[in-house]
Design a protein around this motif. Structure first.
Motif, mmCIF file in Angstrom:
data_model
loop_
_atom_site.group_PDB
_atom_site.id
_atom_site.type_symbol
_atom_site.label_atom_id
_atom_site.label_comp_id
_atom_site.label_asym_id
_atom_site.label_seq_id
_atom_site.Cartn_x
_atom_site.Cartn_y
_atom_site.Cartn_z
ATOM 1 N N ASP A 145 0.823 -1.206 0.000
ATOM 2 C CA ASP A 145 0.000 0.000 0.000
ATOM 3 C C ASP A 145 0.861 1.261 0.000
ATOM 4 O OD1 ASP A 145 -2.351 -1.462 -0.039
ATOM 5 O OD2 ASP A 145 -2.731 -1.244 2.116
ATOM 6 N N VAL A 146 1.948 1.273 0.771
ATOM 7 C CA VAL A 146 2.857 2.426 0.790
ATOM 8 C C VAL A 146 3.467 2.617 -0.593
ATOM 9 C CG1 VAL A 146 5.058 3.320 1.699
ATOM 10 C CG2 VAL A 146 3.405 2.253 3.255
ATOM 11 N N LEU A 147 3.967 1.535 -1.176
ATOM 12 C CA LEU A 147 4.602 1.619 -2.495
ATOM 13 C C LEU A 147 3.598 2.072 -3.556
ATOM 14 C CD1 LEU A 147 6.665 -1.677 -2.256
ATOM 15 C CD2 LEU A 147 7.525 0.671 -1.992
ATOM 16 N N HIS A 148 2.403 1.540 -3.485
ATOM 17 C CA HIS A 148 1.337 1.888 -4.429
ATOM 18 C C HIS A 148 0.989 3.379 -4.312
ATOM 19 C CE1 HIS A 148 -3.078 1.239 -5.778
ATOM 20 N NE2 HIS A 148 -2.325 1.303 -6.854
ATOM 21 N N ALA A 149 0.874 3.888 -3.076
ATOM 22 C CA ALA A 149 0.562 5.310 -2.867
ATOM 23 C C ALA A 149 1.675 6.195 -3.426
ATOM 24 C CB ALA A 149 0.350 5.594 -1.381
ATOM 25 N N LEU A 150 2.919 5.814 -3.201
ATOM 26 C CA LEU A 150 4.033 6.595 -3.735
ATOM 27 C C LEU A 150 4.034 6.578 -5.256
ATOM 28 C CD1 LEU A 150 6.853 5.525 -1.259
ATOM 29 C CD2 LEU A 150 5.855 7.824 -1.478
ATOM 30 N N ARG A 151 3.800 5.420 -5.846
ATOM 31 C CA ARG A 151 3.841 5.300 -7.311
ATOM 32 C C ARG A 151 2.718 6.090 -7.966
ATOM 33 N NH1 ARG A 151 4.396 5.908 -11.886
ATOM 34 N NH2 ARG A 151 5.025 4.376 -13.452
ATOM 35 N N ARG A 152 1.526 6.051 -7.389
ATOM 36 C CA ARG A 152 0.415 6.768 -8.025
ATOM 37 C C ARG A 152 0.473 8.269 -7.778
ATOM 38 N NH1 ARG A 152 -2.591 4.016 -3.694
ATOM 39 N NH2 ARG A 152 -3.463 5.618 -2.336
ATOM 40 N N SER A 153 1.363 8.725 -6.889
ATOM 41 C CA SER A 153 1.504 10.160 -6.636
ATOM 42 C C SER A 153 2.176 10.884 -7.793
ATOM 43 C CB SER A 153 2.282 10.408 -5.338
ATOM 44 O OG SER A 153 3.663 10.115 -5.505
ATOM 45 N N GLY A 154 2.795 10.126 -8.700
ATOM 46 C CA GLY A 154 3.453 10.732 -9.858
ATOM 47 C C GLY A 154 4.841 11.257 -9.514
ATOM 48 N N PRO A 155 5.605 11.608 -10.554
ATOM 49 C CA PRO A 155 6.971 12.094 -10.317
ATOM 50 C C PRO A 155 6.960 13.266 -9.334
ATOM 51 C CG PRO A 155 6.584 11.780 -12.661
ATOM 52 C CD PRO A 155 5.258 11.607 -11.964
ATOM 53 N N PRO A 156 7.851 13.294 -8.418
ATOM 54 C CA PRO A 156 9.034 12.465 -8.199
ATOM 55 C C PRO A 156 8.777 11.234 -7.329
ATOM 56 C CG PRO A 156 9.086 14.286 -6.668
ATOM 57 C CD PRO A 156 7.833 14.445 -7.493
ATOM 58 N N TYR A 157 7.513 10.783 -7.224
ATOM 59 C CA TYR A 157 7.136 9.588 -6.461
ATOM 60 C C TYR A 157 7.552 9.723 -4.994
ATOM 61 C CZ TYR A 157 6.914 8.194 -11.286
ATOM 62 O OH TYR A 157 6.650 8.172 -12.638
ATOM 63 N N ALA A 158 7.198 10.862 -4.418
ATOM 64 C CA ALA A 158 7.580 11.173 -3.040
ATOM 65 C C ALA A 158 6.417 11.842 -2.317
ATOM 66 C CB ALA A 158 8.798 12.079 -3.022
ATOM 67 N N LEU A 159 6.228 11.462 -1.057
ATOM 68 C CA LEU A 159 5.201 12.051 -0.204
ATOM 69 C C LEU A 159 5.770 12.204 1.198
ATOM 70 C CD1 LEU A 159 2.159 9.837 -1.303
ATOM 71 C CD2 LEU A 159 2.495 12.253 -1.868
ATOM 72 N N THR A 160 5.185 13.092 1.964
ATOM 73 C CA THR A 160 5.579 13.214 3.365
ATOM 74 C C THR A 160 4.925 12.074 4.144
ATOM 75 O OG1 THR A 160 3.688 14.580 4.008
ATOM 76 C CG2 THR A 160 5.657 15.747 3.172
ATOM 77 N N PRO A 161 5.465 11.752 5.307
ATOM 78 C CA PRO A 161 4.805 10.734 6.141
ATOM 79 C C PRO A 161 3.353 11.103 6.462
ATOM 80 C CG PRO A 161 7.031 11.084 6.901
ATOM 81 C CD PRO A 161 6.774 12.139 5.852
ATOM 82 N N GLY A 162 3.071 12.383 6.681
ATOM 83 C CA GLY A 162 1.689 12.810 6.954
ATOM 84 C C GLY A 162 0.764 12.548 5.775
ATOM 85 N N GLN A 163 1.250 12.830 4.570
ATOM 86 C CA GLN A 163 0.436 12.558 3.375
ATOM 87 C C GLN A 163 0.176 11.060 3.236
ATOM 88 O OE1 GLN A 163 3.192 14.583 0.729
ATOM 89 N NE2 GLN A 163 1.583 16.067 0.176
ATOM 90 N N LEU A 164 1.186 10.259 3.494
ATOM 91 C CA LEU A 164 1.009 8.802 3.414
ATOM 92 C C LEU A 164 0.068 8.308 4.501
ATOM 93 C CD1 LEU A 164 4.629 7.789 2.477
ATOM 94 C CD2 LEU A 164 2.576 7.137 1.216
ATOM 95 N N ARG A 165 0.190 8.854 5.699
ATOM 96 C CA ARG A 165 -0.685 8.429 6.799
ATOM 97 C C ARG A 165 -2.146 8.702 6.443
ATOM 98 N NH1 ARG A 165 2.339 10.149 10.372
ATOM 99 N NH2 ARG A 165 1.579 12.273 10.526
#
Length: 180
Positions: free
Chosen positions: A71-91
């Motif tokens: 789920d973490v990897l999927h959320a990062l991948r679908r966020s689009g380049p640069p495939y990065a999110l803050t921990p708060g966004q992921l939470r």
């Protein structure tokens, strides 16, 4: 339902039919009709998670330990380049506790899927980013994952899938509204 119909449903049906027949046998006046849906949703979710986890562990290449990590990897991948999110966004995207997320980050970083570093926008904030190798492997894993989802749902006709999706969307929207 009559007692002989309950017994027949238990033999010809699924595990929930068995449970419902047992409940009706013990508590004849108790309305357990809600379990026809709720128990099936919970049981289906459990079985799907088991299948998804088994597939993730057999995937070859970089292994994904469990559905939570996926789920973490999927959320990062679908966020689009640069495939990065803050921990708060992921939470918020995953509805998971900080402690649970930290454990996932540690495992995924140790295995080379993600890297953590300061945000270029706000030095006080951390970004969790897919590594290049992680992104390539996520793409491979996602293709297999969605193939498994299609295979699992192949027992339903297109109209049935649409009806189930519509009904579950309605239920989920109600539950999410209650959560706010």
């Amino acid at each position: 339902m009559r007692e002989d119909e309950d017994a027949e449903a238990a033999v010809d049906g699924d595990s929930v039919d068995v449970m419902l027949a047992e409940l009706r046998s013990e508590w004849a006046g108790l309305d357990v009709s809600s379990s026809e849906v709720v128990a099936r949703l919970l049981r289906a979710a459990q079985l799907l998670e088991e299948r998804f986890t088994a597939q993730l562990r057999r995937a070859g290449g970089m292994a994904v330990a469990n559905v939570g990590d996926f789920d973490v990897l999927h959320a990062l991948r679908r966020s689009g380049p640069p495939y990065a999110l803050t921990p708060g966004q992921l939470r918020r995207a995953l509805v998971v506790s900080s402690a649970g997320l930290t454990g996932r980050f540690n495992r995924l970083e140790r295995e080379g899927w993600v890297e953590r570093g300061p945000s270029p926008v706000d030095g006080r904030s951390t970004l969790v980013r897919l590594t290049e190798e992680g992104r390539a492997n996520v793409d491979r894993v996602l293709e297999r994952h969605f193939g498994l989802e299609r295979d699992v749902l192949s027992v339903l006709e297109p109209g049935e899938r649409a009806s189930v999706a519509h009904a579950l969307r309605k239920l989920l929207m109600s539950l999410e509204d209650d959560d706010r």
